[in-house]
Design an enzyme around this catalytic site. Structure first.
Site, PDB file in Angstrom:
ATOM      1  N   HIS A 106       5.445 -15.345  -6.329  1.00 40.65           N
ATOM      2  CA  HIS A 106       5.054 -14.227  -5.459  1.00 40.65           C
ATOM      3  C   HIS A 106       4.696 -12.952  -6.208  1.00 40.65           C
ATOM      4  O   HIS A 106       4.212 -12.003  -5.608  1.00 40.65           O
ATOM      5  CB  HIS A 106       6.174 -13.899  -4.463  1.00 40.65           C
TER       6      HIS A 106
HETATM    7  C1  UD1 Z   1       8.597  -7.577  -2.785  1.00 38.08           C
HETATM    8  C2  UD1 Z   1       9.070  -6.742  -3.960  1.00 38.08           C
HETATM    9  C3  UD1 Z   1       9.542  -7.639  -5.095  1.00 38.08           C
HETATM   10  C4  UD1 Z   1      10.531  -8.687  -4.609  1.00 38.08           C
HETATM   11  C5  UD1 Z   1       9.921  -9.444  -3.435  1.00 38.08           C
HETATM   12  C6  UD1 Z   1      10.854 -10.502  -2.898  1.00 38.08           C
HETATM   13  C7  UD1 Z   1       7.913  -4.578  -4.241  1.00 38.08           C
HETATM   14  C8  UD1 Z   1       6.886  -3.842  -4.990  1.00 38.08           C
HETATM   15  N1  UD1 Z   1       7.987  -5.897  -4.478  1.00 38.08           N
HETATM   16  O1  UD1 Z   1       7.409  -8.257  -3.165  1.00 38.08           O
HETATM   17  O2  UD1 Z   1      10.143  -6.852  -6.102  1.00 38.08           O
HETATM   18  O3  UD1 Z   1      10.844  -9.592  -5.653  1.00 38.08           O
HETATM   19  O4  UD1 Z   1       9.589  -8.507  -2.405  1.00 38.08           O
HETATM   20  O5  UD1 Z   1      10.285 -11.278  -1.900  1.00 38.08           O
HETATM   21  O6  UD1 Z   1       8.651  -3.987  -3.471  1.00 38.08           O
HETATM   22  N2  UD1 Z   1       4.392 -10.240   3.928  1.00 38.08           N
HETATM   23  C9  UD1 Z   1       4.475 -10.932   5.119  1.00 38.08           C
HETATM   24  N3  UD1 Z   1       5.671 -10.972   5.763  1.00 38.08           N
HETATM   25  C10 UD1 Z   1       6.786 -10.369   5.278  1.00 38.08           C
HETATM   26  C11 UD1 Z   1       6.680  -9.654   4.059  1.00 38.08           C
HETATM   27  C12 UD1 Z   1       5.497  -9.613   3.395  1.00 38.08           C
HETATM   28  O7  UD1 Z   1       3.518 -11.503   5.598  1.00 38.08           O
HETATM   29  O8  UD1 Z   1       7.843 -10.467   5.902  1.00 38.08           O
HETATM   30  C13 UD1 Z   1       3.109 -10.231   3.181  1.00 38.08           C
HETATM   31  C14 UD1 Z   1       2.206  -9.083   3.479  1.00 38.08           C
HETATM   32  O9  UD1 Z   1       0.901  -9.555   3.475  1.00 38.08           O
HETATM   33  C15 UD1 Z   1       2.384  -8.154   2.275  1.00 38.08           C
HETATM   34  C16 UD1 Z   1       2.683  -9.137   1.174  1.00 38.08           C
HETATM   35  O10 UD1 Z   1       3.389 -10.197   1.791  1.00 38.08           O
HETATM   36  O11 UD1 Z   1       1.265  -7.389   2.010  1.00 38.08           O
HETATM   37  C17 UD1 Z   1       3.509  -8.574   0.080  1.00 38.08           C
HETATM   38  O12 UD1 Z   1       4.700  -7.978   0.558  1.00 38.08           O
HETATM   39  P1  UD1 Z   1       5.332  -6.724  -0.212  1.00 38.08           P
HETATM   40  O13 UD1 Z   1       6.500  -6.247   0.522  1.00 38.08           O
HETATM   41  O14 UD1 Z   1       4.265  -5.742  -0.527  1.00 38.08           O
HETATM   42  O15 UD1 Z   1       5.786  -7.286  -1.612  1.00 38.08           O
HETATM   43  P2  UD1 Z   1       6.361  -8.705  -2.036  1.00 38.08           P
HETATM   44  O16 UD1 Z   1       5.279  -9.440  -2.731  1.00 38.08           O
HETATM   45  O17 UD1 Z   1       7.080  -9.392  -0.930  1.00 38.08           O
END
Ligand code: UD1
Length: 361
Positions: free
Chosen positions: A204
């Site tokens: 991820h």
């Molecule tokens: C985040 C953390 C990372 C952690 C990870 C664990 C930051 C910068 N990164 O990364 O350190 O290891 O979480 O999982 O804070 N999305 C969904 N549903 C959700 C959550 C996210 O669809 O419930 C999708 C969205 O399209 C979003 C993307 O995932 O844009 C990324 O989510 P984001 O919270 O930006 O960062 P993670 O990659 O999850």
């Protein structure tokens, strides 16, 4: 003592579980703020349910966005929360955007800030997690470190006087859950079963998912492995693969949604190995004594590599060779503590709070 925890992303819910129990045991008041960074039920709600965490008192429902927008929206919402609850401590966890937002909100309001899992460094300034942890450690009044290596990093940055080594709270959770699920059958999708060797994979991190060429190379390497691979697809991975028209299934790969924590631990326990870019999973694999291969150029959890249970693979074309390496030597080393880190963290909060009251008197 009143503690306000700020959490928002999956690994933070895991860390919150033992801390919430330890605060309850200590008779402290605890307010839980969920930023809403992770909002899917499978990324959030199931963790509260399975790990017995009290429901959040406040939900900011911030959701996804660019780093600036996501972090800024949390920061904007926190003033009112802190004004209402006026805690003795704001406690932030790990290295996500929710961590740095909670930290900034606290220091701007002159509320003492503690950082759990302080002192981790990858020394890779391109990772959003690295900015988040460095900024948070330097803003914190109390840095709660999980390992001796983390304590050394904090000392190198001039933060020794405000740092306390408490151990790793993820060990607390893992040991409890491991014992609870040991007698259960793993829940595996069709095509995989406990009797035949399989690997568990997760992916991820932005540095792996956001460059189409790199993501394609990693997925191809996983698909080409000899044994079946259960790929637990994070929403970011699914979104990026869909954007570039990349099919994640095929070859050795079976794709499934992320698992609840106890099911993940059970699946790893029966696997022959883990392939990941997650921080937490590298450590969980080590604690379960399952060999791990990490698709990154560096790791914050260097002990897993030094003890021979984790190998870093920056170049996906060498993945097959790395996963086929001989089994590591057994070890009884416990660099991540023995399961009492949350109680030690709460004791450190109580002590620093009492010291502050004395200083103010
Ligand atoms: C985040 C953390 C990372 C952690 C990870 C664990 C930051 C910068 N990164 O990364 O350190 O290891 O979480 O999982 O804070 N999305 C969904 N549903 C959700 C959550 C996210 O669809 O419930 C999708 C969205 O399209 C979003 C993307 O995932 O844009 C990324 O989510 P984001 O919270 O930006 O960062 P993670 O990659 O999850």
């Amino acid at each position: 003592m009143k503690v306000l925890s700020v959490v928002g992303a999956r690994p933070q819910f895991v860390k919150l579980a033992p801390v919430a129990s330890a605060l309850e045991r200590a008779g402290s008041e605890h307010v839980i703020v969920h930023t809403g960074q992770h909002y899917d039920a499978g990324m959030s709600d199931v963790f509260f349910r399975d790990l017995g965490i009290p429901q959040p008192d406040v939900h900011l429902a911030v959701g996804s966005g660019t780093h600036g927008r996501q972090t800024g929206a949390m920061l904007a919402a926190m003033d009112e929360v802190l004004e209402t609850h006026r805690p003795d401590w704001v406690l932030v966890y790990g290295d996500t955007n929710s961590t740095v937002a909670g930290a900034l909100a606290a220091v701007k309001m002159h509320i003492p800030l503690a950082h759990l899992e302080a002192g981790l460094r990858s020394f890779n300034r391109r990772m959003p997690e690295e900015h988040n942890r460095v900024l948070t450690d330097h803003a914190a009044d109390l840095c709660l470190a999980p390992t001796d290596v983390a304590m050394r990093h904090l000392a190198d940055e001039g933060l020794a006087a405000r740092s306390v080594m408490v151990g790793d709270v993820m060990t607390d959770v893992l040991l409890t859950v491991r014992d609870a699920v040991a007698d259960r059958e793993p829940e595996l999708p069709p095509g995989l079963d406990e009797g035949a060797p399989y690997r568990v994979a997760t992916l991820h991190r932005a540095e792996n998912t956001d460059d189409p060429q790199r993501l394609r190379a990693i997925v191809q390497a996983l698909a080409g492995l000899d044994e079946p691979v259960l790929l637990l697809a994070h929403p970011r991975l699914r979104a990026k693969a869909a954007e570039m028209g990349l099919d994640l299934a095929g070859g050795a790969l079976t794709v499934a949604d992320p698992l609840p924590y106890p099911a993940l631990i059970r699946a790893v326990m029966s696997s022959v190995g883990v392939v990941t870019d997650s921080g937490g999973l590298q450590k969980e694999a080590f604690l379960l004594r399952v060999p791990c291969t990490t698709i990154r150029t560096e790791t914050e959890w260097t002990e897993t590599v030094d003890l021979g249970w984790n190998v870093l693979v920056p170049d996906p074309s060498t993945l097959a060779v790395a996963v086929a390496r001989p089994a590591p030597s057994p070890t009884d080393a416990a660099p991540y503590g023995t399961g009492d880190a949350a109680d030690r963290a709460v004791a450190a909060l109580v002590e620093a709070h009492a010291g502050r009251d004395v200083a103010l008197a």
